[in-house]
Write a protein that holds these residues in place. Sequence first.
Motif, PDB file in Angstrom:
ATOM      1  N   TRP A  75    -112.274  15.113  92.686  1.00 23.52           N
ATOM      2  CA  TRP A  75    -113.122  14.471  93.691  1.00 23.52           C
ATOM      3  C   TRP A  75    -113.494  15.481  94.761  1.00 23.52           C
ATOM      4  CZ3 TRP A  75    -112.419  13.584  98.969  1.00 23.52           C
ATOM      5  CH2 TRP A  75    -113.279  12.657  99.558  1.00 23.52           C
ATOM      6  N   SER A  76    -114.776  15.601  95.042  1.00 30.52           N
ATOM      7  CA  SER A  76    -115.289  16.413  96.149  1.00 30.52           C
ATOM      8  C   SER A  76    -114.716  17.833  96.123  1.00 30.52           C
ATOM      9  CB  SER A  76    -114.981  15.712  97.480  1.00 30.52           C
ATOM     10  OG  SER A  76    -115.571  16.378  98.571  1.00 30.52           O
ATOM     11  N   SER A  77    -114.042  18.241  97.221  1.00 32.26           N
ATOM     12  CA  SER A  77    -113.585  19.627  97.351  1.00 32.26           C
ATOM     13  C   SER A  77    -112.445  19.981  96.399  1.00 32.26           C
ATOM     14  CB  SER A  77    -113.141  19.903  98.793  1.00 32.26           C
ATOM     15  OG  SER A  77    -112.071  19.056  99.157  1.00 32.26           O
ATOM     16  N   ASN A 114    -104.177  14.895  96.902  1.00 33.56           N
ATOM     17  CA  ASN A 114    -105.497  15.502  96.811  1.00 33.56           C
ATOM     18  C   ASN A 114    -105.356  17.020  96.792  1.00 33.56           C
ATOM     19  OD1 ASN A 114    -108.577  14.986  97.197  1.00 33.56           O
ATOM     20  ND2 ASN A 114    -108.084  16.580  98.702  1.00 33.56           N
ATOM     21  N   ARG A 157    -116.783   6.024  87.926  1.00 39.68           N
ATOM     22  CA  ARG A 157    -117.134   7.385  88.307  1.00 39.68           C
ATOM     23  C   ARG A 157    -117.574   8.138  87.044  1.00 39.68           C
ATOM     24  NH1 ARG A 157    -112.786  10.571  90.858  1.00 39.68           N
ATOM     25  NH2 ARG A 157    -114.518  11.973  91.339  1.00 39.68           N
TER      26      ARG A 157
END
Length: 588
Positions: A50-52, A152, A485
């Motif tokens: 996800w993202s970064s 994360n 997703r």
Amino acid sequence: MISASASRDSAALQRAVGNDNDSRFRLRAGCVLILAAILFFARLGARALWSSEFRWAEIAREMLVTHNYFWPTINGHVYYDKPLGSYWLVIFSTPLTGGLNEAATRIPCAIAGLLAVAILMLLVRRLYDARTAILAGVILATSFSFVFFSRNASADVETLTGELAALLLFNHNEERGGGLWVVGLWLIMAATSLTKGLLGFALPLLVIGVYSCLRDGVVPFYEAISRGSLVERIRRLVERNRWFFNWYTVVAVALGGVVYYLPFQISSRLMGSEKGLQMVYRENVVRFFHPFDHRGPIYLYVYVVFGLMAPWSALLPAALVETHGLRRAGAEPARADRFALVYFWATFIFFTVSGSRRSYYILPILPAAAILVARTLAYPGESELRSMIARCLLTIGYAIVAFAAVAGIVLLIPAWAILPRPYDAFPPLPAEPAFIAFWLVSVAAVVYAIRKFSPARVAISMGAVAYLAMVYAFIFAMPAAEAYRGEKPFGYAVLNKIGGSTDRLVLFKTEGPLFYLNPPKPIPEFDRKQDLQDAIAKGSARWMIVRRRDMPKLDTPTAVELSEASYPWETDYNYRNKVVLVRVGSAP
């Protein structure tokens, strides 16, 4: 006169009591760590990147492909925004999961999060007592953003953990002045700074330095440096900072500097580039004083901290009012409270003064906030020192959390019944049986606190509500949302469509699902239309990944072969931002 035998019996009794207290603390701390481990590690790899997170996964993947562990790249382009340490931790985790995947990418942060909870409990026990320590560990482990970043891939929790380790080492040795522990302090800060940047040095030194000056109070410090000759004032200032002004610091700074500088030097020698140190200066010094992005308003962290620490942030105003009030009243333990307040305010001011502000930058304030809230809830009884304002704020804060917990049942109402289009197409709440069970326990916890309202009952109730909310959100809801997703399935579908080879695949203004494509070499990447058309003319581009919004700019015959999944509740902006695979130069 007390006999020698009686003295020995008394000493033995004290040791037995101490050992019993140690055993109880270890047992309770162990339970907290087990529950935190479940929260941080359960279904850790169930969600796609996800993202970064993509940066940590892709940089580690390319290091493994090229066997060059001193040159971070994304699709062959150097990306040195962060030091090398956090990428190495991802690589070290790959044997634990049988290869580089989502779980391996996140394991370093999950381990760092667990270590941070353990270190915080040890620190708070030294500052206060075992009860406050256990409660501080629970608060940190169930604060929303701490759980999020512990699950994360990033360098934020790793940096926070290193800073906590440095503060614990200082607290254990602050009365000793100099010593070998100073060398250990600088080595910890150097290793911490290799994960995200110079923050690993700056924040511990700031907190320790300010606390050393103010540990006896603001007034005594002012009196010490405002009278006498300049030499006497400097001598008093040095005396308060013996941890720094000693000969061990000379050796410590040298060793810490070598540990931090060595990876950059090796990188420079191997690649013939000073890019690493240049980025250290740009990302730490230039960003702090002359920001080039992330220019949040100066008041950003005033409200951001409440989101980061939710739900415990509802009690933070009461904790700040009460702890400051206790300092004015001269209540003990004075130094411990000053340490917690200095830790909180020095961190807050440091990030506020910085020109570059982003919501999660201030994550290192969470341990300090957890200490303050734990101190307030663990305070013995309703003393006259607890101000009426603090009591009201505590009641209001808990009422907000209790109302949110009870009102959470509305999430079971179908979206079509309460939301306008297109949001009425939202899918039903995932894992409804688990949600209902957790909600019932949370309501019972609220009733338990309300029946006989006290800080102790508030702590137990909040702990139960916070833990169950985090378990549901991160272990049940978010993995279930993966069904909606599309980036990971799109990446695998692309590989299947193009026959598993990326030789004639190009990228236009996006890197798409690069990690999931797993290319053996960089994929040609274009930002200018003319460069893309030249590649097409040479016959080196047969397939292209591009965002829908950029397709009208191509001026090239294309046919969409695959598209990232879209859903009815997404806006037009979301739809146009999706990536597609197109066949270049021919009809389907």
